[in-house]
Design a protein around this motif. Sequence first.
Motif, PDB file in Angstrom:
ATOM      1  N   SER A   1       0.843  -1.180   0.000  1.00  0.00           N
ATOM      2  CA  SER A   1       0.000   0.000   0.000  1.00  0.00           C
ATOM      3  C   SER A   1       0.883   1.236   0.000  1.00  0.00           C
ATOM      4  O   SER A   1       1.293   1.726   1.043  1.00  0.00           O
ATOM      5  N   LEU A   2       1.220   1.708  -1.190  1.00  0.00           N
ATOM      6  CA  LEU A   2       2.069   2.897  -1.319  1.00  0.00           C
ATOM      7  C   LEU A   2       1.310   4.125  -0.854  1.00  0.00           C
ATOM      8  O   LEU A   2       0.104   4.234  -1.033  1.00  0.00           O
ATOM      9  N   ARG A   3       2.067   5.064  -0.302  1.00  0.00           N
ATOM     10  CA  ARG A   3       1.459   6.298   0.174  1.00  0.00           C
ATOM     11  C   ARG A   3       2.562   7.315   0.368  1.00  0.00           C
ATOM     12  O   ARG A   3       3.658   6.976   0.792  1.00  0.00           O
ATOM     13  N   GLY A   4       2.286   8.558   0.042  1.00  0.00           N
ATOM     14  CA  GLY A   4       3.258   9.613   0.266  1.00  0.00           C
ATOM     15  C   GLY A   4       4.007  10.007  -0.989  1.00  0.00           C
ATOM     16  O   GLY A   4       3.482   9.953  -2.093  1.00  0.00           O
ATOM     17  N   HIS A   5       5.260  10.388  -0.824  1.00  0.00           N
ATOM     18  CA  HIS A   5       6.080  10.921  -1.900  1.00  0.00           C
ATOM     19  C   HIS A   5       6.694   9.799  -2.732  1.00  0.00           C
ATOM     20  O   HIS A   5       7.308   8.891  -2.199  1.00  0.00           O
ATOM     21  N   VAL A   6       6.506   9.865  -4.069  1.00  0.00           N
ATOM     22  CA  VAL A   6       7.098   8.897  -4.998  1.00  0.00           C
ATOM     23  C   VAL A   6       7.641   9.652  -6.210  1.00  0.00           C
ATOM     24  O   VAL A   6       7.285  10.806  -6.449  1.00  0.00           O
ATOM     25  N   ASP A   7       8.509   8.986  -6.960  1.00  0.00           N
ATOM     26  CA  ASP A   7       9.039   9.525  -8.211  1.00  0.00           C
ATOM     27  C   ASP A   7       8.601   8.627  -9.350  1.00  0.00           C
ATOM     28  O   ASP A   7       8.698   7.405  -9.261  1.00  0.00           O
ATOM     29  N   LEU A   8       8.136   9.239 -10.449  1.00  0.00           N
ATOM     30  CA  LEU A   8       7.729   8.497 -11.639  1.00  0.00           C
ATOM     31  C   LEU A   8       8.816   8.600 -12.697  1.00  0.00           C
ATOM     32  O   LEU A   8       9.350   9.691 -12.941  1.00  0.00           O
ATOM     33  N   TYR A   9       9.135   7.483 -13.338  1.00  0.00           N
ATOM     34  CA  TYR A   9      10.166   7.420 -14.372  1.00  0.00           C
ATOM     35  C   TYR A   9       9.623   6.753 -15.621  1.00  0.00           C
ATOM     36  O   TYR A   9       8.797   5.839 -15.543  1.00  0.00           O
ATOM     37  N   ASP A  10      10.104   7.208 -16.763  1.00  0.00           N
ATOM     38  CA  ASP A  10       9.880   6.539 -18.041  1.00  0.00           C
ATOM     39  C   ASP A  10      11.242   6.045 -18.489  1.00  0.00           C
ATOM     40  O   ASP A  10      12.040   6.804 -19.021  1.00  0.00           O
ATOM     41  N   GLY A  11      11.531   4.781 -18.233  1.00  0.00           N
ATOM     42  CA  GLY A  11      12.879   4.270 -18.455  1.00  0.00           C
ATOM     43  C   GLY A  11      13.812   4.934 -17.458  1.00  0.00           C
ATOM     44  O   GLY A  11      13.620   4.837 -16.255  1.00  0.00           O
ATOM     45  N   ALA A  12      14.827   5.646 -17.960  1.00  0.00           N
ATOM     46  CA  ALA A  12      15.760   6.350 -17.080  1.00  0.00           C
ATOM     47  C   ALA A  12      15.393   7.821 -16.907  1.00  0.00           C
ATOM     48  O   ALA A  12      15.990   8.526 -16.099  1.00  0.00           O
ATOM     49  N   ARG A  13      14.399   8.299 -17.658  1.00  0.00           N
ATOM     50  CA  ARG A  13      14.018   9.718 -17.625  1.00  0.00           C
ATOM     51  C   ARG A  13      13.031   9.982 -16.488  1.00  0.00           C
ATOM     52  O   ARG A  13      11.984   9.358 -16.391  1.00  0.00           O
ATOM     53  N   HIS A  14      13.386  10.920 -15.618  1.00  0.00           N
ATOM     54  CA  HIS A  14      12.548  11.294 -14.485  1.00  0.00           C
ATOM     55  C   HIS A  14      11.396  12.143 -14.994  1.00  0.00           C
ATOM     56  O   HIS A  14      11.598  13.214 -15.561  1.00  0.00           O
ATOM     57  N   LEU A  15      10.163  11.681 -14.783  1.00  0.00           N
ATOM     58  CA  LEU A  15       8.990  12.408 -15.264  1.00  0.00           C
ATOM     59  C   LEU A  15       8.426  13.381 -14.242  1.00  0.00           C
ATOM     60  O   LEU A  15       8.138  14.533 -14.564  1.00  0.00           O
ATOM     61  N   ALA A  16       8.248  12.898 -12.998  1.00  0.00           N
ATOM     62  CA  ALA A  16       7.560  13.741 -12.022  1.00  0.00           C
ATOM     63  C   ALA A  16       7.824  13.269 -10.596  1.00  0.00           C
ATOM     64  O   ALA A  16       8.170  12.115 -10.366  1.00  0.00           O
ATOM     65  N   GLN A  17       7.654  14.216  -9.685  1.00  0.00           N
ATOM     66  CA  GLN A  17       7.605  13.911  -8.259  1.00  0.00           C
ATOM     67  C   GLN A  17       6.147  14.062  -7.855  1.00  0.00           C
ATOM     68  O   GLN A  17       5.496  15.037  -8.230  1.00  0.00           O
ATOM     69  N   CYS A  18       5.645  13.095  -7.099  1.00  0.00           N
ATOM     70  CA  CYS A  18       4.215  13.072  -6.803  1.00  0.00           C
ATOM     71  C   CYS A  18       3.952  12.752  -5.340  1.00  0.00           C
ATOM     72  O   CYS A  18       4.726  12.056  -4.697  1.00  0.00           O
ATOM     73  N   LEU A  19       2.831  13.228  -4.867  1.00  0.00           N
ATOM     74  CA  LEU A  19       2.296  12.837  -3.578  1.00  0.00           C
ATOM     75  C   LEU A  19       1.045  12.032  -3.892  1.00  0.00           C
ATOM     76  O   LEU A  19       0.146  12.513  -4.589  1.00  0.00           O
ATOM     77  N   ILE A  20       0.996  10.780  -3.430  1.00  0.00           N
ATOM     78  CA  ILE A  20      -0.089   9.884  -3.834  1.00  0.00           C
ATOM     79  C   ILE A  20      -0.829   9.317  -2.637  1.00  0.00           C
ATOM     80  O   ILE A  20      -0.321   9.296  -1.518  1.00  0.00           O
ATOM     81  N   ILE A  21      -2.037   8.837  -2.928  1.00  0.00           N
ATOM     82  CA  ILE A  21      -2.822   8.069  -1.960  1.00  0.00           C
ATOM     83  C   ILE A  21      -3.380   6.855  -2.695  1.00  0.00           C
ATOM     84  O   ILE A  21      -3.626   6.900  -3.899  1.00  0.00           O
ATOM     85  N   ALA A  22      -3.548   5.760  -1.974  1.00  0.00           N
ATOM     86  CA  ALA A  22      -4.131   4.555  -2.563  1.00  0.00           C
ATOM     87  C   ALA A  22      -5.612   4.801  -2.801  1.00  0.00           C
ATOM     88  O   ALA A  22      -6.317   5.331  -1.940  1.00  0.00           O
ATOM     89  N   SER A  23      -6.089   4.416  -3.969  1.00  0.00           N
ATOM     90  CA  SER A  23      -7.472   4.661  -4.322  1.00  0.00           C
ATOM     91  C   SER A  23      -8.316   3.400  -4.170  1.00  0.00           C
ATOM     92  O   SER A  23      -9.211   3.344  -3.344  1.00  0.00           O
TER      93      SER A  23
END
Length: 116
Positions: A55-77
């Motif tokens: 159950s992920l929660r909080g700050h995560v980083d999204l990547y497309d391969g090696a390219r950093h796309l975004a920093q996000c704050l998430i909640i489980a839906s």
Amino acid sequence: MTTFLPKEVQQDLDTARIAALRKTSRLRVDSDAMTFPVLRMWQGGFAVEAALAPSLRGHVDLYDGARHLAQCLIIASEEEAGEMRYEFKWSTEAHETAPLDFYRAPDAPVALLGKG
């Protein structure tokens, strides 16, 4: 008209769909030095395989391969059909360079040559 599939058949279809999504997606999410493949992403969130991700929660980083796309704050839906869905509380696009705090003219020189 309704369609009824036996529970085992539905599970096999979900497993096959998730395997196909896993093969085609290059996206991944990093959280606390752990990496999980992203099955799909949409405007307000993303989905990962429910069996792999806690159950992920909080700050995560999204990547497309090696390219950093975004920093996000998430909640489980919700969890549905073998996917765990997460929604963004906020998402900030990652940039390769730091933002400038001054105006750089488009015709400005790249470097200056010294005298000597």
